[in-house]
Design a protein around this motif. Structure first.
Motif, PDB file in Angstrom:
ATOM      1  N   GLU A 145       1.017   4.316  -2.721  1.00  0.00           N
ATOM      2  CA  GLU A 145       0.737   5.697  -2.336  1.00  0.00           C
ATOM      3  C   GLU A 145       1.924   6.618  -2.578  1.00  0.00           C
ATOM      4  OE1 GLU A 145      -0.490   5.270   1.702  1.00  0.00           O
ATOM      5  OE2 GLU A 145      -2.555   4.720   1.190  1.00  0.00           O
ATOM      6  N   ARG A 170       0.834  -1.212   0.000  1.00  0.00           N
ATOM      7  CA  ARG A 170       0.000   0.000   0.000  1.00  0.00           C
ATOM      8  C   ARG A 170       0.863   1.254   0.000  1.00  0.00           C
ATOM      9  NH1 ARG A 170      -5.092   1.266   4.115  1.00  0.00           N
ATOM     10  NH2 ARG A 170      -5.496   3.394   3.387  1.00  0.00           N
ATOM     11  N   SER A 203     -13.001   0.329  -1.833  1.00  0.00           N
ATOM     12  CA  SER A 203     -12.289   1.140  -0.850  1.00  0.00           C
ATOM     13  C   SER A 203     -10.801   0.777  -0.818  1.00  0.00           C
ATOM     14  CB  SER A 203     -12.899   0.904   0.542  1.00  0.00           C
ATOM     15  OG  SER A 203     -12.071   1.451   1.554  1.00  0.00           O
ATOM     16  N   SER A 204      -9.971   1.793  -0.621  1.00  0.00           N
ATOM     17  CA  SER A 204      -8.530   1.545  -0.530  1.00  0.00           C
ATOM     18  C   SER A 204      -8.146   0.901   0.794  1.00  0.00           C
ATOM     19  CB  SER A 204      -7.759   2.855  -0.710  1.00  0.00           C
ATOM     20  OG  SER A 204      -8.116   3.788   0.296  1.00  0.00           O
ATOM     21  N   GLU A 205      -9.137   0.709   1.676  1.00  0.00           N
ATOM     22  CA  GLU A 205      -8.868   0.030   2.945  1.00  0.00           C
ATOM     23  C   GLU A 205      -8.415  -1.410   2.710  1.00  0.00           C
ATOM     24  OE1 GLU A 205     -11.271  -1.169   7.055  1.00  0.00           O
ATOM     25  OE2 GLU A 205     -11.997   0.493   5.815  1.00  0.00           O
ATOM     26  N   LEU A 206      -8.923  -2.018   1.648  1.00  0.00           N
ATOM     27  CA  LEU A 206      -8.535  -3.381   1.278  1.00  0.00           C
ATOM     28  C   LEU A 206      -7.710  -3.340  -0.003  1.00  0.00           C
ATOM     29  CD1 LEU A 206     -11.812  -5.423   1.964  1.00  0.00           C
ATOM     30  CD2 LEU A 206      -9.848  -5.050   3.476  1.00  0.00           C
ATOM     31  N   HIS A 262     -16.803  -8.209  -3.033  1.00  0.00           N
ATOM     32  CA  HIS A 262     -16.518  -7.400  -1.842  1.00  0.00           C
ATOM     33  C   HIS A 262     -17.461  -6.214  -1.690  1.00  0.00           C
ATOM     34  CE1 HIS A 262     -12.721  -9.638  -1.779  1.00  0.00           C
ATOM     35  NE2 HIS A 262     -12.511  -9.152  -0.568  1.00  0.00           N
ATOM     36  N   GLU A 314      -9.015  -2.921  -4.538  1.00  0.00           N
ATOM     37  CA  GLU A 314      -9.063  -1.815  -5.496  1.00  0.00           C
ATOM     38  C   GLU A 314      -7.687  -1.544  -6.097  1.00  0.00           C
ATOM     39  OE1 GLU A 314      -8.035   1.669  -5.422  1.00  0.00           O
ATOM     40  OE2 GLU A 314      -6.767   1.319  -3.675  1.00  0.00           O
ATOM     41  N   MET A 354     -16.615  -2.516   0.005  1.00  0.00           N
ATOM     42  CA  MET A 354     -15.271  -2.712   0.542  1.00  0.00           C
ATOM     43  C   MET A 354     -14.266  -2.984  -0.583  1.00  0.00           C
ATOM     44  SD  MET A 354     -15.364  -2.063   3.673  1.00  0.00           S
ATOM     45  CE  MET A 354     -13.661  -2.540   3.993  1.00  0.00           C
TER      46      MET A 354
END
Length: 383
Positions: free
Chosen positions: A33, A29, A339-342, A333, A345, A336
Motif C-alpha cells: 500500500e 500489505r 478482495s484485498s482483505e486476503l 477463494h 489478490e 474473497m
C-alpha cells in the motif's frame, strides 16, 4: 543432481522462514500500500546475511551458493514479492555482475560493502530501445584523460532510488562494456518511482548518466566483454525468478487448501468437491515440477556448469506456472480471492511481472529453441 537438500540449506530455510513469518508477512500489505520497504526491515534483512547469501565468505557472503540463495528467496517470496524482488535485484544481478566479471581488485573493493548491506546494488541494462533486444543499447562510454565518460539513460531499474552502486552496461569502441558506477558520481540522476500493477514496494526508476566520470579500474572485466557478462549474470537472475515463483506458488497452495477446508457450501467443505480437488491437484503437480527443475539448475550453477538453457527453462516454466496457480487460488477463494482483505489478490498482481523481467517468456523460448536446434534436437540428461 540435487535430490535432497544439505543440512546447511535446511537450517537456512528454517532461519529465513521464521524471519519471514515474524518480520515480513506482518508488513507485506503495508509495503504494498505504501509502495516502500521500510529501512528498518532492510537493515534486519542485511543483518541476517540475506543480501550476500550466495557469495563466498571471503567477500563477506554466506557461502551458501546458488542452491542456498534460491532456498532463501523461496522463503522470502512466501511473505512478500516486493521484498524478494529488492533482494534479487541487489544480489543476483546488481552485485553478481561484479562477481561474475569483475577483477579481484574490483570484487575486494565493492563486494564486502554489498554483501553486508552497507551499500545496495542495481543492474542497469534496459533502455527504451533495448529491452528484449538488449544488445541494441545506446548508452555510451568514451575514454577521456584516463577516465570513462558515460552518457545515456536506463529504464525500469529495480532498486534505482535506493541503490548506492550500479552495474552499468554501455557501448564503447570495442563493444558493450560493464562499469561500476557509484550514485554519488557527479552526473548520475535518478528518475521518479514508477507506478506499477504489482511488487509495488520494490522501487523502479529511470537512471540518467550525464557526462559521468568513471575511473578506469571500475571496468567490469575487459572492454567489449560486457554483453557476455550481462548474459551470464542474467542466468542467475532467471534462477531467482524460479525461486520467487516456487515460494509464491507454495504459499498460494497452502492458503487455498486451508480456505477450501474451512469454506462450507452445500453442507460440506468445498475441498470435497471434485472441481476444487482437481485445481489443487494441478497446483501441486506444477509446484513439484517447478521445484525439481529449479534446484537441478541451481546445483549445476554451483558446479560451474553452463546453465544458459537450463535457466531459460526454469524462468519460462516457473513464471508461467505460478501465474496459473495464482489464478486457480483466486478461483478457489471466490470473491474473497478478489478482495484485498486476503493476500491472494496481492500475490495475483505480484507474480504477473515474473513473466516479463529478466527476459520475457518469449525471449526464453528463443534461447531454449536455438540451443535445441544447435544440438540437432538431441536431449541429454546430464543431472
Amino acid at each position: 543432481m540435487l535430490l535432497k537438500f544439505r543440512e546447511e540449506h535446511e537450517m537456512l530455510r528454517k532461519l529465513v522462514r521464521d524471519f519471514t513469518n515474524a518480520e515480513i508477512k506482518p508488513l507485506a500489505r503495508l509495503i504494498d500500500e505504501q509502495e516502500y520497504i521500510p529501512d528498518e526491515l532492510i537493515k534486519k534483512i542485511a543483518n541476517l546475511g540475506l543480501l550476500g547469501t550466495a557469495f563466498p565468505e571471503k567477500y563477506g557472503g554466506g557461502g551458501f551458493g546458488m542452491v542456498g540463495y534460491c532456498v532463501a528467496q523461496e522463503e522470502i517470496s512466501r511473505g512478500c514479492g516486493a521484498t524478494a524482488t529488492f533482494i534479487g535485484a541487489h544480489q543476483s544481478i546488481g552485485t553478481n555482475a561484479i562477481y561474475v566479471g569483475g577483477s579481484e581488485e574490483l570484487k575486494q573493493k565493492y563486494l564486502p560493502q554489498l554483501t553486508s548491506g552497507e551499500k545496495i546494488a542495481a543492474f542497469c541494462l534496459t533502455e527504451a530501445q533495448a529491452g528484449s533486444d538488449s544488445f541494441n543499447l545506446k548508452t555510451t562510454a568514451t575514454k577521456k584523460n584516463g577516465k570513462w565518460i558515460i552518457n545515456g539513460e536506463k529504464l525500469w531499474i529495480t532498486n534505482g532510488a535506493i541503490a548506492d552502486i550500479f552495474s552499468v552496461f554501455a557501448r564503447t569502441e570495442k563493444g558493450i562494456t560493464g562499469f561500476v558506477v557509484e550514485k554519488n558520481f557527479q552526473g548520475v540522476e535518478v528518475g521518479h518511482n514508477e507506478k506499477k500493477l504489482g511488487i509495488r514496494g520494490s522501487v523502479t526508476n529511470a537512471i540518467r548518466f550525464n557526462d559521468v566520470e568513471v575511473p578506469e579500474e571500475n571496468i567490469i572485466g575487459q572492454e567489449g566483454r560486457g554483453f557476455i557478462i550481462a548474459m551470464k549474470t542474467l542466468d542467475a537472475g532467471r534462477l531467482t525468478i524460479g525461486a520467487c515463483s516456487v515460494g509464491a506458488a507454495k504459499e498460494l497452495l497452502e492458503l487455498s487448501v486451508q480456505f477450501a477446508n474451512q469454506r462450507v457450501q452445500f453442507d460440506k467443505p468445498i475441498s470435497q468437491f471434485e472441481a476444487i480437488e482437481f485445481m489443487i491437484a494441478e497446483m501441486t503437480t506444477k509446484i513439484y515440477l517447478m521445484e525439481s527443475i529449479l534446484y537441478r539448475a541451481a546445483e549445476k550453477y554451483d558446479q560451474g556448469l553452463d546453465i544458459s538453457q537450463d535457466a531459460a527453462i526454469v524462468k519460462l516454466y516457473c513464471s508461467e506456472a505460478v501465474k496459473e496457480i495464482a489464478d486457480m487460488a483466486v478461483q478457489i477463494h471466490g470473491a474473497m480471492g478478489y478482495s484485498s482483505e486476503l493476500p491472494i489478490e496481492r500475490f495475483y498482481r505480484d507474480v504477473r511481472i515474473l513473466k516479463i523481467f529478466e527476459g520475457t517468456s518469449e525471449i526464453q523460448k528463443l534461447i531454449i529453441s536455438r540451443k535445441t536446434i544447435k544440438n540437432q534436437g538431441k536431449w541429454k540428461f546430464d543431472g
